[in-house]
Motif scaffolding. Structure first.
Motif, PDB file in Angstrom:
ATOM      1  N   UNK A 186       7.005   0.009  11.525  1.00  0.00           N
ATOM      2  CA  UNK A 186       5.960  -1.377  12.356  1.00  0.00           C
ATOM      3  C   UNK A 186       4.487  -0.772  12.740  1.00  0.00           C
ATOM      4  N   UNK A 187       3.872   0.531  12.726  1.00  0.00           N
ATOM      5  CA  UNK A 187       3.002   0.374  12.940  1.00  0.00           C
ATOM      6  C   UNK A 187       1.820   0.334  11.847  1.00  0.00           C
ATOM      7  N   UNK A 188       0.514  -0.593  12.232  1.00  0.00           N
ATOM      8  CA  UNK A 188      -0.790  -0.403  11.531  1.00  0.00           C
ATOM      9  C   UNK A 188      -0.199   0.200  10.680  1.00  0.00           C
ATOM     10  N   UNK A 189      -1.355  -0.278   9.280  1.00  0.00           N
ATOM     11  CA  UNK A 189      -1.730   1.092   8.098  1.00  0.00           C
ATOM     12  C   UNK A 189      -2.092   1.761   8.866  1.00  0.00           C
ATOM     13  N   UNK A 190      -2.331   3.323   8.349  1.00  0.00           N
ATOM     14  CA  UNK A 190      -2.883   3.904   8.369  1.00  0.00           C
ATOM     15  C   UNK A 190      -3.067   5.099   9.696  1.00  0.00           C
ATOM     16  N   UNK A 191      -2.434   4.112  10.551  1.00  0.00           N
ATOM     17  CA  UNK A 191      -1.658   4.645  11.866  1.00  0.00           C
ATOM     18  C   UNK A 191      -0.696   6.114  11.930  1.00  0.00           C
ATOM     19  N   UNK A 192      -0.857   6.886  12.299  1.00  0.00           N
ATOM     20  CA  UNK A 192       0.092   8.151  12.673  1.00  0.00           C
ATOM     21  C   UNK A 192       0.119   8.243  13.997  1.00  0.00           C
ATOM     22  N   UNK A 193       1.149   8.870  14.682  1.00  0.00           N
ATOM     23  CA  UNK A 193       0.999   9.648  15.849  1.00  0.00           C
ATOM     24  C   UNK A 193       1.796  10.770  15.752  1.00  0.00           C
ATOM     25  N   UNK A 279     -11.687   4.245  11.973  1.00  0.00           N
ATOM     26  CA  UNK A 279     -10.155   5.180  11.367  1.00  0.00           C
ATOM     27  C   UNK A 279     -11.679   5.855   9.688  1.00  0.00           C
ATOM     28  N   UNK A 280     -10.377   6.151   9.373  1.00  0.00           N
ATOM     29  CA  UNK A 280     -11.358   7.254   7.777  1.00  0.00           C
ATOM     30  C   UNK A 280     -10.417   6.095   6.462  1.00  0.00           C
ATOM     31  N   UNK A 281     -10.596   6.224   5.850  1.00  0.00           N
ATOM     32  CA  UNK A 281      -9.389   5.752   4.830  1.00  0.00           C
ATOM     33  C   UNK A 281      -8.493   6.373   4.380  1.00  0.00           C
ATOM     34  N   UNK A 282      -8.115   7.479   5.360  1.00  0.00           N
ATOM     35  CA  UNK A 282      -7.234   8.298   5.397  1.00  0.00           C
ATOM     36  C   UNK A 282      -5.833   7.743   6.603  1.00  0.00           C
ATOM     37  N   UNK A 283      -6.548   7.734   7.960  1.00  0.00           N
ATOM     38  CA  UNK A 283      -6.150   7.549   9.214  1.00  0.00           C
ATOM     39  C   UNK A 283      -6.585   7.002  10.236  1.00  0.00           C
ATOM     40  N   UNK A 284      -5.950   6.257  11.033  1.00  0.00           N
ATOM     41  CA  UNK A 284      -6.472   5.965  12.919  1.00  0.00           C
ATOM     42  C   UNK A 284      -6.804   6.911  13.295  1.00  0.00           C
ATOM     43  N   UNK A 285      -7.440   7.774  13.629  1.00  0.00           N
ATOM     44  CA  UNK A 285      -7.199   8.624  15.527  1.00  0.00           C
ATOM     45  C   UNK A 285      -6.229   7.614  15.962  1.00  0.00           C
TER      46      UNK A 285
END
Ligand SMILES: [Zn+2]
Length: 302
Positions: A186-193, A279-285
């Motif tokens: 369910x996270x938006x693209x590139x969101x990791x936690x 964020x970057x191409x890889x990841x949202x902080x």
């Protein structure tokens, strides 16, 4: 420990400016004496706050509460000299889908002053619990609010019921200067936690951290340490932020829990933090109101 955790702003939903005045809760006469014209009522529309012209929490008097509404005593506000007793009324309905915070709530987290957000979060969690616990879990009879709203009592069987706070661990995993983060579908693209999960009956915090990481990512960890905590009022979690260390980085993802999990280097995380909301191409902080933000910030800065 929270103060050492790397950021100047308070942890979201912490730092409510109220004296909880436990002595008043236990004294019905003293509490009743505070329910006068000076008392303040937090104005809510269901579980959402009403806002004043400045975009902050709006307050009324107890006369603004619906007739026969149950009132909870939030505490004493001594912020402007004097002393005002603060209350909130229990709405007819609780939150039937509390784990899905709506867009209006996300915007409140950035617009309310930190102490106002904390006050609202605590009040919301408490009145929501009352709205969803009007009947006794033991005998099914109607319960009544007592102790200023910090307890419910069943006259039918004598049981007492207390507002819940459910412990949830949320944890960093470190391996050779990298961190393990994961994403739910369910996270938006590139969101990791940071990975997270409820503490189960019969577990310590340390055991819950190790079990959750192994269940979700197949990684064994050691040296679990507490970093900081955060009340999360959707509906009533206490997020317990920890760090841990892995010896073997091989990941086996539980696809029922996570869409992906991977190791991020310090440089990748630094770059994402510097990139801010885009964020970057890889990841949202992780976002600033999430304790994952505080945990990753702490790791980068120590
Ligand atoms: Zn009962």
């Amino acid at each position: 420990m929270a103060e050492a955790a790397g950021a100047a702003t308070p942890i979201a939903f912490s730092g409510a400016p109220l004296d909880r005045a436990d002595n008043l809760r236990a004294d019905p006469d003293a509490l009743a004496a505070r329910m006068d014209w000076k008392a303040r009522l937090l104005l809510l529309d269901g579980l959402m706050p009403s806002l004043d012209d400045g975009g902050q929490l709006a307050w009324g008097t107890l006369a603004d509460a619906p007739q026969d509404a149950e009132l909870v005593f939030l505490g004493l506000d001594r912020s402007q000299g004097g002393e005002k007793a603060c209350f909130a009324s229990v709405p007819p309905q609780g939150d039937s889908r509390p784990r899905i915070a709506n867009p209006q709530l996300w915007s409140l987290m950035t617009s309310l002053a930190p102490d106002q957000l904390a006050l609202y979060g605590g009040a919301r969690s408490l009145v929501d619990w009352h709205a969803r616990h009007r009947f006794c879990a033991r005998c099914g009879g109607a319960t009544k609010l007592v102790k200023g709203g910090w307890q419910r009592h069943c006259d039918g069987c004598g049981a007492d019921h207390f507002p819940r706070t459910d412990p949830v661990t949320i944890m960093l995993v470190e391996h050779e200067d990298r961190l393990l983060l994961g994403r739910q579908p369910r996270f938006p693209p590139k969101m990791y936690s940071a990975l997270a999960g409820f503490v189960e009956p019969g577990e310590t915090i340390e055991e819950a951290v190790a079990r959750e990481i192994h269940e979700e990512a197949g990684v064994r960890v050691r040296d679990v340490r507490y970093i900081a905590s955060q009340p999360w009022p959707f509906p009533s979690q206490l997020m317990i932020g920890c760090t841990s260390v892995a010896d073997d980085p091989e990941i086996t993802i539980d696809k029922t829990e996570l869409e992906d999990a991977r190791w991020f280097t310090r440089a990748e995380l630094e770059e994402a933090r510097a990139a801010g909301e885009h964020g970057t191409e890889l990841l949202y902080f992780p976002r600033p109101f999430a304790i994952a933000h505080r945990l990753v910030t702490w790791w980068l800065d120590t």
